[in-house]
Design a protein around this motif. Structure first.
Motif, PDB file in Angstrom:
ATOM      1  N   VAL A 220      49.679  29.172  29.592  1.00  0.00           N
ATOM      2  CA  VAL A 220      50.043  27.780  29.905  1.00  0.00           C
ATOM      3  C   VAL A 220      50.470  27.607  31.362  1.00  0.00           C
ATOM      4  O   VAL A 220      50.643  26.484  31.829  1.00  0.00           O
ATOM      5  CB  VAL A 220      51.171  27.263  28.983  1.00  0.00           C
ATOM      6  CG1 VAL A 220      50.680  27.142  27.557  1.00  0.00           C
ATOM      7  CG2 VAL A 220      52.395  28.160  29.064  1.00  0.00           C
ATOM      8  N   LEU A 336      51.008  19.722  30.459  1.00  0.00           N
ATOM      9  CA  LEU A 336      50.503  20.839  29.656  1.00  0.00           C
ATOM     10  C   LEU A 336      49.414  20.375  28.685  1.00  0.00           C
ATOM     11  O   LEU A 336      48.393  21.053  28.517  1.00  0.00           O
ATOM     12  CB  LEU A 336      51.648  21.501  28.891  1.00  0.00           C
ATOM     13  CG  LEU A 336      52.698  22.232  29.745  1.00  0.00           C
ATOM     14  CD1 LEU A 336      53.862  22.676  28.873  1.00  0.00           C
ATOM     15  CD2 LEU A 336      52.097  23.421  30.484  1.00  0.00           C
ATOM     16  N   ALA A 340      45.652  21.804  27.940  1.00  0.00           N
ATOM     17  CA  ALA A 340      45.718  22.719  26.793  1.00  0.00           C
ATOM     18  C   ALA A 340      44.383  22.817  26.065  1.00  0.00           C
ATOM     19  O   ALA A 340      43.656  21.827  25.937  1.00  0.00           O
ATOM     20  CB  ALA A 340      46.793  22.250  25.822  1.00  0.00           C
TER      21      ALA A 340
END
Length: 571
Positions: A220, A336, A340
């Motif tokens: 991440v 994020l 993702a």
């Protein structure tokens, strides 16, 4: 002095290993100060889901070496009873820079080694997230971190992680507490660490490097925008975060870092701050001054055990403005989620945090769960909700706590610092600021403003929770109540009378959602004559709105909302 109290004091003085606390108690005995002694021995410092936290001092109601030994004996007994191979899997122990933390951590290690349980003990101070990381890294049976986080200097604490790497939740808290009560009546096992040999493993630099490598390689945190546009001032707030914070930032390519020298090294006196919590007024003054000196983009802080992250961002007029925990949470969450993979889109937040992250998640076709307040709930629920096609990505709560990815199953101010710097680098590549990004999110989902108010009640005020349950309001501040959640009953009631079950642990909390998108959460205090109210207003932000115009409207709506709601409560 009554016989029972005399017996308690005698038993305590026989076991207390600390000459300082022993002499304090003995002085009270010599002065026949029965009132002070009775208060000191009136109970035990309560062990709960946050472990222990209290003022350092003598006797069972305070934090001291004997309380630590008794607590550890109780924890050790519980682990041996409930976790398969607990003795070999062992316990990892770390500690912060407070004055007593080293002694408390070493005492805990001595007790566990004497019970036949392997201990991995950090050779120096460690940020709290490293201990949580270590539980998973070593597949340990549990973890202990001796820290009082951002509490004042006279405090210390003892935080416990379960074998899954998250903080303990019921029933383990009460189970451990019962074992501590039993241990306190017994002789405590103890082994000098010099004699522990095969039961003691010292965690040296390679352990700290393992955490560093885990952050550097975390999937991440692999966004590689041009990092040179991001500059930041940083403070560890007299805590233990500086070495690792500077290291993981540099690993991620950030080289324009200016650390506040006066706050860089651990110091249990916290000499330059009244209260070592980045949320407190004045706590960020030195790092903002450092940011102004170097004209950096950001002024960043970790709290003293580095599990929280705070940031002030440079404004258009070259000043610095603090972001709220909710603003940081939605910015990191949105960033994020925008990167993702399809199988990792599970995010979480708490009931008292902003509802904005759940709306952002929905718009990005991700799933967002909501828990009771506290990372113990955010992480345990997140772990349970993980599936192969829906893996955990991010969770936060408004009190400056963030978990980025699954390297650590607790809040981690170090990985959050890296993630925030990376999102700023990406924005800068697009010619945007943090303020531009927030405005973009607000234009899509509404300007979200949150506030918290504690209301002191008169001694004769009727039970507010009971009153609200018996007389549920149909409207608040002139707006109809769309739904009412009663977490004591695990029930949501809609305005048409229909109901739905709420999947949250029982708690004395009432939540009202209004037709205009506003929300108020009422938490009656079980121990004090007060209630806590958490308010949220959502103002549409039109294309012609500036940030300022939307904010002013939201602030006026909030003031009206709080005033009207409080006027509706019984006197």
């Amino acid at each position: 002095m009554n016989t029972h109290l005399q017996h308690q004091i005698h038993h305590w003085l026989q076991q207390d290993p600390d000459p300082s606390t022993r002499s304090q108690i003995q002085a009270l005995v010599d002065n026949q100060d029965e009132a002070a002694l009775a208060a000191m021995f009136s109970g035990r410092l309560a062990f709960g889901t946050a472990g222990l936290r209290g003022v350092v001092g003598p006797g069972p109601m305070a934090m001291n070496r004997l309380v630590i030994r008794q607590t550890t004996a109780g924890l050790g007994a519980y682990l041996l009873e409930h976790i398969i191979d607990a003795a070999n899997r062992g316990v990892i122990i770390g500690y912060d820079g407070r004055h007593d933390s080293y002694a408390f951590a070493h005492d805990a290690a001595s007790v566990l080694c004497a019970m036949g349980i392997t201990v991995r003990l950090t050779s120096q101070v460690a940020a709290t997230p490293l201990v949580a990381f270590g539980v998973k890294h070593f597949n340990a049976a549990a973890g202990i971190v001796v820290t009082a986080s951002h509490n004042p200097p006279q405090y210390n604490g003892y935080k416990v992680y379960w074998e899954n790497g998250a903080q303990i939740i019921p029933p383990h808290d009460s189970g451990i507490a019962a074992q501590i009560e039993h241990a306190a009546t017994q002789a405590i096992p103890f082994m000098a660490l010099s004699a522990a040999k095969d039961k003691l493993v010292w965690l040296n630099d390679d352990f700290y490097q393992a955490y560093r490598d885990a952050i550097r390689s975390a999937s991440v945190l692999q966004q590689h925008a041009n990092t040179q546009s991001v500059s930041l001032a940083y403070t560890a707030m007299h805590g233990v975060g500086a070495d690792m914070a500077e290291t993981v930032l540099k690993d991620a390519g950030f080289t324009h870092i200016y650390t506040v020298a006066a706050q860089r090294e651990p110091d249990g006196d916290f000499p330059t701050v009244n209260f070592p919590n980045p949320e407190e007024k004045g706590a960020m003054d030195l790092v903002i001054a450092e940011a102004k000196k170097h004209q950096t983009m950001l002024a960043c802080a970790n709290d003293p055990d580095a599990d929280r992250f705070a940031v002030a961002v440079k404004t258009a007029d070259n000043d610095y403005k603090m972001l709220t925990g909710d603003q940081v949470g939605v910015l990191i969450g949105e960033y994020l989620l925008s990167h993702a993979p399809a199988h990792q889109r599970l995010v979480g937040t708490t009931i008292v945090s902003s509802s904005l992250l759940s709306k952002v998640a929905q718009s990005l076709e991700a799933s967002c769960y909501t828990t009771l307040t506290g990372f113990k709930w955010l992480m345990n629920v997140g772990i349970n909700k993980c599936q192969a096609d829906n893996q955990f990505l991010f969770a936060y709560e408004e009190a400056l706590g963030y978990t980025v990815g699954s390297t650590v199953w607790d809040k981690d101010g170090l990985s959050a610092l890296v993630a925030f710097a990376q999102l700023c680098a990406q924005l800068a590549e697009k010619g945007q600021t943090v303020w531009d990004k927030l405005a973009q999110i607000y234009r899509q989902h509404g300007f979200h403003l949150n506030a918290q108010v504690s209301i002191a009640l008169k001694p004769d005020t009727p039970n507010i929770g009971e009153h609200l349950r018996q007389h549920p309001p149909a409207n608040i501040a002139g707006f109809a109540v769309k739904s009412r959640d009663d977490l004591n009953e695990s029930l949501r009631t809609f305005s048409d009378g229909s109901t739905a079950v709420i999947d949250l642990p029982k708690s004395d909390v009432l939540i009202y959602c209004l037709e205009n998108g506003a929300r108020v959460i009422v938490r009656p205090s079980g121990t004090e004559p007060k209630i806590k109210c958490y308010y949220e207003v959502v103002e549409p932000m039109t294309a012609s709105d500036t940030w300022l115009s939307a904010q002013q409207r939201a602030e006026q709506a909030m003031a009206d909302f709080i005033q009207a709601h409080q006027a509706s409560l019984p006197d």
